[in-house]
Design an enzyme around this catalytic site. Sequence first.
Site, PDB file in Angstrom:
ATOM      1  N   HIS A  16       0.861  -1.188   0.000  1.00 26.55           N
ATOM      2  CA  HIS A  16       0.000   0.000   0.000  1.00 26.55           C
ATOM      3  C   HIS A  16       0.890   1.228   0.000  1.00 26.55           C
ATOM      4  CE1 HIS A  16      -3.689  -2.300   0.794  1.00 26.55           C
ATOM      5  NE2 HIS A  16      -2.857  -3.108   1.436  1.00 26.55           N
ATOM      6  N   LEU A  17       0.795   1.995  -1.076  1.00 25.58           N
ATOM      7  CA  LEU A  17       1.629   3.202  -1.185  1.00 25.58           C
ATOM      8  C   LEU A  17       0.829   4.479  -0.965  1.00 25.58           C
ATOM      9  CD1 LEU A  17       3.946   2.255  -4.181  1.00 25.58           C
ATOM     10  CD2 LEU A  17       4.654   2.684  -1.824  1.00 25.58           C
ATOM     11  N   ARG A  18      -0.509   4.345  -0.880  1.00 24.99           N
ATOM     12  CA  ARG A  18      -1.372   5.521  -0.648  1.00 24.99           C
ATOM     13  C   ARG A  18      -1.222   6.551  -1.767  1.00 24.99           C
ATOM     14  NH1 ARG A  18      -3.764   1.966   2.535  1.00 24.99           N
ATOM     15  NH2 ARG A  18      -3.063   1.935   4.678  1.00 24.99           N
ATOM     16  N   ASN A  42      -6.705   0.247  -3.236  1.00 23.35           N
ATOM     17  CA  ASN A  42      -7.764   0.689  -2.301  1.00 23.35           C
ATOM     18  C   ASN A  42      -7.524   2.123  -1.838  1.00 23.35           C
ATOM     19  OD1 ASN A  42      -5.535  -0.148  -0.758  1.00 23.35           O
ATOM     20  ND2 ASN A  42      -6.798  -0.703   1.003  1.00 23.35           N
ATOM     21  N   LYS A 100      -8.005  -6.823  -8.255  1.00 17.83           N
ATOM     22  CA  LYS A 100      -8.029  -7.126  -6.825  1.00 17.83           C
ATOM     23  C   LYS A 100      -9.453  -7.343  -6.344  1.00 17.83           C
ATOM     24  CE  LYS A 100      -6.660  -7.085  -2.453  1.00 17.83           C
ATOM     25  NZ  LYS A 100      -5.466  -7.183  -1.667  1.00 17.83           N
ATOM     26  N   LEU A 220      -5.335  -6.458   8.969  1.00 23.84           N
ATOM     27  CA  LEU A 220      -6.323  -7.430   8.508  1.00 23.84           C
ATOM     28  C   LEU A 220      -5.771  -8.195   7.309  1.00 23.84           C
ATOM     29  CD1 LEU A 220      -9.637  -5.391   8.815  1.00 23.84           C
ATOM     30  CD2 LEU A 220      -8.991  -7.430  10.125  1.00 23.84           C
ATOM     31  N   ASP A 248       2.368  -6.243   2.479  1.00 22.18           N
ATOM     32  CA  ASP A 248       1.133  -5.597   2.939  1.00 22.18           C
ATOM     33  C   ASP A 248       1.443  -4.408   3.840  1.00 22.18           C
ATOM     34  OD1 ASP A 248      -1.568  -5.130   2.973  1.00 22.18           O
ATOM     35  OD2 ASP A 248      -2.010  -6.622   4.508  1.00 22.18           O
ATOM     36  N   HIS A 252      -0.693   4.159   8.103  1.00 18.05           N
ATOM     37  CA  HIS A 252      -1.773   5.045   8.544  1.00 18.05           C
ATOM     38  C   HIS A 252      -1.132   6.054   9.479  1.00 18.05           C
ATOM     39  CE1 HIS A 252      -5.237   2.637   7.145  1.00 18.05           C
ATOM     40  NE2 HIS A 252      -4.502   1.580   7.451  1.00 18.05           N
ATOM     41  N   ALA A 264      -6.708  -0.613  10.382  1.00 17.14           N
ATOM     42  CA  ALA A 264      -5.911  -1.834  10.244  1.00 17.14           C
ATOM     43  C   ALA A 264      -4.731  -1.564   9.324  1.00 17.14           C
ATOM     44  CB  ALA A 264      -6.770  -2.944   9.654  1.00 17.14           C
TER      45      ALA A 264
HETATM   46  O1  DOR Z   1      -4.323  -4.320   7.506  1.00 18.35           O
HETATM   47  C1  DOR Z   1      -4.665  -4.004   6.384  1.00 18.35           C
HETATM   48  N1  DOR Z   1      -4.501  -2.750   5.924  1.00 18.35           N
HETATM   49  N2  DOR Z   1      -5.261  -4.920   5.623  1.00 18.35           N
HETATM   50  C2  DOR Z   1      -5.797  -4.603   4.438  1.00 18.35           C
HETATM   51  O2  DOR Z   1      -6.352  -5.476   3.823  1.00 18.35           O
HETATM   52  C3  DOR Z   1      -5.795  -3.207   3.959  1.00 18.35           C
HETATM   53  C4  DOR Z   1      -4.711  -2.437   4.563  1.00 18.35           C
HETATM   54  C5  DOR Z   1      -4.864  -0.940   4.358  1.00 18.35           C
HETATM   55  O3  DOR Z   1      -5.088  -0.525   3.221  1.00 18.35           O
HETATM   56  O4  DOR Z   1      -4.749  -0.207   5.324  1.00 18.35           O
HETATM   57 ZN    ZN Z   2      -3.191  -5.110   1.732  1.00  9.82          ZN
END
Ligand code: DOR
Ligand code: ZN
Length: 350
Positions: A16-18, A42, A100, A220, A248, A252, A264
């Site tokens: 996840h690079l945001r 996402n 995805k 998660l 993963d 945050h 998560a």
């Molecule tokens: O812990 C998680 N964070 N699980 C995920 O599936 C998504 C990810 C997030 O984008 O923060």
């Molecule tokens: Zn993920």
Amino acid sequence: MQQTVHLTRPDDWHLHLRDGALLRQVAAVSARQFSRALAMPNLKPPLIRVEQALAYRQRILDSLPRGNGFSPYLSVYLTDKTPLQEVSVAAECPYVLGFKLYPAGATTHSGAGVTGLDKIYPILEAMEEHDLVLQVHGEVTDPEIDIFDREKVFIERELIPVVARFPRLRIVLEHITTQEGVDFVRGAPETVAGTLTPQHLLYNRNMLLTGGIRPHYYCLPVLKRETHRQALLSAAISGNPKFFLGTDSAPHLRQHKETDCGCAGCFSAPAALELYAEAFDQAGALDKLEAFASFHGADFYRLPRNSGKIVLRRSEWTMPTSYGGEAGEIVPLRAGETLRWRLSSYPEKP
Ligand code: DOR
Ligand code: ZN
């Protein structure tokens, strides 16, 4: 005692690079360690079209110093309404590796995800035809199901039927967290693989709750009990090419983790390889790290293996308590604690 590990440059097949300021803050941290990464879609709003994914790719590249050599790949976010033609568009793009599947409501920004797998059967059929990979967040969202069983039940209810129905569809069960996940991937045809995160290889669920609630270990799918961690570790060190690296890493801001309903995600990127090295070292299997980190994923995605090497050294150092920057403060996995391995040389520029 082995003091160094030489590895072919590795890749991160789930990252996840945001976007925006947070992207600019974290991208270089992963690019320092990895040659390529599969960036997750996402975002807010999610990347539901190939065109959006390619624009995001450019934003990732723009956030890094020129000539950095890091190459992002993309997965497009599936919804109930993904148009069929999007599959052939994706198949034309070398940087789009697949789609995805987020079950709607399963995790961060999954609200626009798929509400029932039958809704996307035509898409899966087209993906099978075009040889695109389905990346799966494998958890049911049924509130009746205990949160620790959501992966197991997803496999039984959703994944086994999908593999039977689409036998040529290539699938990655991402961030496997259970013995059942390992058994499923092992027993499935060659078309099915799985990624493993550093936190699920190193920690069990006690880490979340011993001595107080530790939000920076919450991700998660959630950490599971020790028997599951052991199963994941044995899969990682087995040399089986179906298992490969996907951190993963999911940053945050501190205030979104340390709150009454925290997000998560573990920010493992600053020491991702060092954390994997620690897990493999504890299992006496450092000789298996290179294939897991640098070969199996590239082979599964039918991309060339990287050239160039990196070196990890046995050397203690302390993880910073936080990473500050333009977007704010992010607390990394293992903040303020000692790490036993250190990346001592960086990927050569291509
Ligand atoms: O812990 C998680 N964070 N699980 C995920 O599936 C998504 C990810 C997030 O984008 O923060
Ligand atoms: Zn993920």
